[in-house]
Design an enzyme around this catalytic site. Structure first.
Site, PDB file in Angstrom:
ATOM      1  N   VAL A  45       3.607  -5.227   3.669  1.00 40.21           N
ATOM      2  CA  VAL A  45       3.269  -5.810   4.957  1.00 40.21           C
ATOM      3  C   VAL A  45       3.497  -7.316   4.863  1.00 40.21           C
ATOM      4  O   VAL A  45       3.036  -7.965   3.922  1.00 40.21           O
ATOM      5  CB  VAL A  45       1.809  -5.522   5.345  1.00 40.21           C
ATOM      6  CG1 VAL A  45       1.473  -6.148   6.683  1.00 40.21           C
ATOM      7  CG2 VAL A  45       1.567  -4.027   5.384  1.00 40.21           C
TER       8      VAL A  45
ATOM      9  N   GLY B 239       0.822  -1.191   0.000  1.00 39.20           N
ATOM     10  CA  GLY B 239       0.000   0.000   0.000  1.00 39.20           C
ATOM     11  C   GLY B 239       0.856   1.240   0.000  1.00 39.20           C
ATOM     12  O   GLY B 239       2.061   1.194  -0.288  1.00 39.20           O
TER      13      GLY B 239
ATOM     14  N   ASP C 180      -9.326   8.109   7.100  1.00 39.04           N
ATOM     15  CA  ASP C 180      -9.070   7.189   5.980  1.00 39.04           C
ATOM     16  C   ASP C 180      -9.782   5.856   6.213  1.00 39.04           C
ATOM     17  O   ASP C 180      -9.188   4.788   6.055  1.00 39.04           O
ATOM     18  CB  ASP C 180      -7.567   6.970   5.801  1.00 39.04           C
ATOM     19  CG  ASP C 180      -7.246   6.400   4.411  1.00 39.04           C
ATOM     20  OD1 ASP C 180      -8.087   6.553   3.502  1.00 39.04           O
ATOM     21  OD2 ASP C 180      -6.169   5.791   4.245  1.00 39.04           O
TER      22      ASP C 180
ATOM     23  N   PHE D 264       1.992   2.913   2.405  1.00 39.48           N
ATOM     24  CA  PHE D 264       3.034   2.892   3.427  1.00 39.48           C
ATOM     25  C   PHE D 264       4.217   2.045   2.986  1.00 39.48           C
ATOM     26  O   PHE D 264       5.370   2.363   3.204  1.00 39.48           O
ATOM     27  CB  PHE D 264       2.442   2.333   4.726  1.00 39.48           C
ATOM     28  CG  PHE D 264       3.357   2.416   5.917  1.00 39.48           C
ATOM     29  CD1 PHE D 264       3.216   3.448   6.822  1.00 39.48           C
ATOM     30  CD2 PHE D 264       4.352   1.483   6.123  1.00 39.48           C
ATOM     31  CE1 PHE D 264       4.050   3.535   7.925  1.00 39.48           C
ATOM     32  CE2 PHE D 264       5.197   1.564   7.213  1.00 39.48           C
ATOM     33  CZ  PHE D 264       5.039   2.593   8.121  1.00 39.48           C
TER      34      PHE D 264
END
Length: 829
Positions: free
Chosen positions: A524, A519, A637, A521
């Site tokens: 993950v 994503g 968000d 960021f």
């Protein structure tokens, strides 16, 4: 000619008179003024009989969304409020029903073929009987000659208790007269929940049972009020009264002094008890139970205590510790707590817990002196706690303490039995505190003197820069003591710190096979620590659209939050250029991954009950952020990829990189840097940068509609009607065809009313202006039906081509994300 006109006029007058008499006769047949049915009288659908003062009616009715017909009693001024139904388990399929007194003296309900659908089933046949509806709402079958009551509807109540109606329990047989909820909103058949008295456990209490298991309890009755209902504590004015006799314990609401005041109590099909008063226009809810999660029976398990104002809400009673530390840490409190030190009987002491809802299974013993309670309990080694109430006397407990709650400002003092070692450790602890304070005072005095001496010596020169004491900080992670000596200047506070090496080993060197998603960021990964604990590792990438500001924001916000519907941050890692956050692992990934896509096998598991549970869980998480946490937080968000699902499919809100904290009396903010994901942004935020709690409510509304439809707002477009998801939802609901909007795999006539209501709530949340949207603390009672009547939503703002307004009113293309975990998308502005 004149005579002809006169004759014509007479004929016309006679015709009109006959027509008027016919209309009067029809009206009289449809609504009988009598309050009695005697032998030979037949009341046919839709005829009614009315009580003497026109308070109650007996007649036929049809629930919403069905064609079935029932015989029932309802208020004359509020005909949708049913208090009794004869054939709740055997509905009539048409309007041919009739009610009369049979030859054997019973009151019977007949269908169109004269077959008996329901009967009072008297074992003896009276010579002459009549049926009368009283102004109390009670329908009584009486012997005409003596006036003796042979049968009454109050002995077979529905889900509503009116004034004068008794809830009873026979103390010899245990047989109860209790309320039983409807199966659902449209089916009055007996459902899962029931409410009634229980005097067999020692004290008189009201219970709500779910399939026979306790769901809620009122606490002991002390002749004035229930000790377990916080709002009624010391309340003597609500009209409760108790009557006892040799064979049964009876409890009822006595009639109020004002004849025009009506109070009812009802238990609905979701297990909620509500107390309502008629204000002349509608029913006002004056009390609702359970009021919060702590009111649900045994939420914190044995020897646990619940406090709705704390986070987490459950804690162990003094002298006890979690029975299962791992489950307790995950918010699963059902196993409760265990005693730290075993009792020795002889030398044990008692610790006072102030203002408590006392546990279940109290054994009362009348006593006028509180001191007697402790003496009696101390002599009995099986006594583990006691309490005292002026009207009850002593209450004692043995074996276990269950369903205990901290009431804060009201309640009863509870004294629990603890081992003598618990009090000795407290004495040592107090001594250590005194010594620590004394040593600290001396050290601070010396340091202040040295600081003053340095200031004087340097004559106003600037003090040396403060040293960084973070290097060399000792901490524990993964059950191993680790020392970080080269930590970056980034401070992640009190979070447990992991080394990069530990996380690399846990994720197999961040191997692609362990990748959960990507994503804004960064990637993950799934990781497994050396103690077999599964974790989710969120690694900030160099190419990330998010930076240090979002990373630190998430650390600051989520490290201070703890709620069952928020993802739990387990720790962090900051080494050189690496910035990593570690979360609890969610085996069912995100709502985005489970909900969207026809080939996803997990989507088949998301039936309506699970979806509605997920919606309520997300709402509870937002309520915690907006109202109940120590901070006041706007997420900014909210979207399906930022809602994780644990192994039990409980939703957990994640990704707080965009969140904003409000303090004091702040309730809104403004920014020139609009962040988040189009399709979920409120209009005022996307176009003007204004955000508030109502911005999150808008996003929640979009989420509700997506969960119902099973489609993404940003991906959905109805070709036939040229409508976006929100536009299609509005059109279908506004035309009374909400079921057409629901995803086909879960659409059902049985739950149509629930789904339609949920669509309406979603549309209320996505209204254009923030002032029109309900706050989240209003939305949740709407979802749980504590608020029954919903306002009509205004038509939402939506673009026919499915795009969403961007900043300055420009139209932006939809942003699509393939995230499999909840990672914020930071769209370029």
């Amino acid at each position: 000619m004149t005579s002809r006109i006169a004759l014509l006029f007479v004929h016309k007058s006679v015709f009109l008179l006959l027509l008027l008499l016919l209309i009067i006769q029809i009206v009289a047949c449809l609504s009988r003024e009598e309050d009695t049915i005697s032998a030979g009288v037949v009341i046919k659908d839709p005829q009614t009989i009315v009580s003497q003062n026109r308070i109650y009616k007996l007649g036929f009715f049809t629930p919403s969304n069905t064609t079935n017909r029932y015989l029932g009693i309802f208020f004359a001024f509020s005909q949708e409020t049913l208090i009794w139904i004869a054939n709740r388990d055997k509905p009539l399929t048409d309007s041919s029903g009739a009610v009369a007194i049979s030859r054997d003296g019973n009151l019977v309900l007949l269908d169109g073929t004269n077959q008996t659908v329901w009967s009072t089933n008297l074992t003896t046949s009276p010579v002459n009987s009549t049926v009368r509806i009283l102004d109390t709402g009670n329908l009584v079958l009486q012997e005409e000659a003596s006036g003796d009551t042979l049968w009454e509807s109050f002995s077979q109540p529905l889900d509503v208790q009116v004034q004068g109606m008794r809830l009873t329990q026979n103390v010899n047989t245990g047989k109860q007269v209790r309320l039983t909820a409807w199966r659902n909103a449209t089916d009055p058949a007996i459902g899962s929940f029931a409410m009634g008295l229980d005097v067999m456990s020692g004290t008189l209490q009201l219970y709500i049972w779910d399939e026979g298991r306790p769901h809620w309890r009122s606490g002991p009755w002390n002749s004035l009020s229930f000790l377990g209902i916080k709002k009624l504590f010391y309340a003597y004015l609500d009209g409760f009264n108790q009557v006892t006799n040799d064979s049964a314990g009876n409890f009822f609401f006595s009639p109020p002094q004002q004849n025009d005041m009506h109070i009812i109590s009802s238990v609905n099909y979701s297990g909620s008890l509500s107390r309502k008063a008629w204000n002349g226009m509608e029913w006002d809810v004056v009390m609702a139970c359970p009021e919060n999660e702590c009111d649900v029976y045994g939420t914190c398990g044995p020897f646990g205590s619940c406090n709705a104002l704390e986070s987490p809400i459950c804690s162990c009673l003094r002298g006890f510790e979690p029975a299962n530390e791992e489950e307790w840490g995950r918010g699963n409190w059902t196993n409760g707590c265990r005693r730290k030190n075993q009792l020795q009987c002889g030398g044990d002491g008692f610790a006072r817990l102030k203002n408590m809802k006392v546990p279940d299974f109290a054994k009362p013993l009348p006593s006028r002196v509180q001191d007697e309670c402790q003496a009696i309990c101390r002599r009995n080694c099986s006594c583990i706690a006691y309490a005292y109430d002026n009207n009850i006397g002593c209450m004692f407990w043995s074996n276990t303490l269950i369903d205990t709650q901290d009431f804060g400002s009201v309640g009863v003092n509870l004294y629990i039995r603890l081992s003598a070692s618990e009090f000795e450790s407290n004495k040592r602890r107090n001594l250590y505190i005194i010594i620590g304070v004394a040593v600290g005072f001396v050290c601070i005095s010396i340091m202040m003197f040295i600081a003053w001496w340095l200031i004087v010596k340097r004559k106003g020169n600037k003090a040396q820069d403060t040293r960084n004491f973070e290097a060399g900080q000792m901490f524990t992670a993964d059950s191993t003591a680790i020392v970080l000596k080269n930590e970056s200047k980034v401070n992640i506070g009190d979070l447990p710190k992991f080394t990069f090496e530990m996380l690399a080993n846990a994720t197999n060197q961040f191997h692609e096979d362990n990748l959960l998603g990507r994503g804004g960021f960064g990637p993950v990964y799934k990781g497994v620590l050396s103690n077999e604990k599964e974790i989710a590792v969120k690694r900030l990438s160099a190419e990330s659209g998010q930076g240090m500001q979002e990373f630190m924001n998430e650390v600051i916000v989520i490290s201070k939050l703890q709620h069952k519907n928020l993802v739990k941050l387990l720790g962090g890692c900051v080494e050189k250029e690496e910035k990593i956050l570690i979360y609890e692992y969610m085996p069912n990934k995100s709502l985005d991954a489970c909900l969207f896509g026809t080939t996803n096998p997990t989507k088949k598991l998301l039936d309506w009950n699970m979806r509605s549970s997920i919606i309520e869980g997300i709402g509870r998480g937002i309520l915690y952020l907006h109202r109940d946490s120590r901070l006041r937080i706007i997420h900014r968000d909210l979207k399906p990829s930022n809602v994780l699902l644990d192994q039990d499919w409980n939703p957990k809100i994640s990704d707080f990189g965009m969140a904003r904290i409000f303090g004091g009396n702040e309730d809104h903010g403004r920014t020139a840097r609009v962040v988040g994901t189009y399709g979920y942004m409120a209009p005022e935020y996307g176009m003007e940068g204004r955000f508030s709690e109502k911005s999150d409510v808008y996003s929640f509304g979009v989420l509700i509609l997506e969960i119902i439809k099973g489609k993404k707002n940003t991906h959905y477009f109805n070709e036939e009607l040229s409508l976006s998801l929100i536009g299609y939802a509005w059109k279908m609901w506004n035309e009374g065809n909400g079921l057409s909007f629901v995803e086909e795999s879960i659409a059902s006539r049985e739950t149509e009313e629930e789904m339609d209501r949920c669509i309406q709530i979603g549309l209320l949340c996505v209204q254009e202006y923030p002032k029109d949207r309900p706050s989240i603390e209003i939305v949740l009672p709407m979802l749980s039906r504590d608020i029954v009547d919903l306002p009509v939503p205004k038509q939402p703002v939506f673009a026919e081509n499915g795009s969403t307004p961007g900043p300055n009113g420009s139209t932006q293309q939809n942003v699509y994300s393939n995230n499999e975990l909840t990672l914020s998308v930071l769209d370029g502005r």
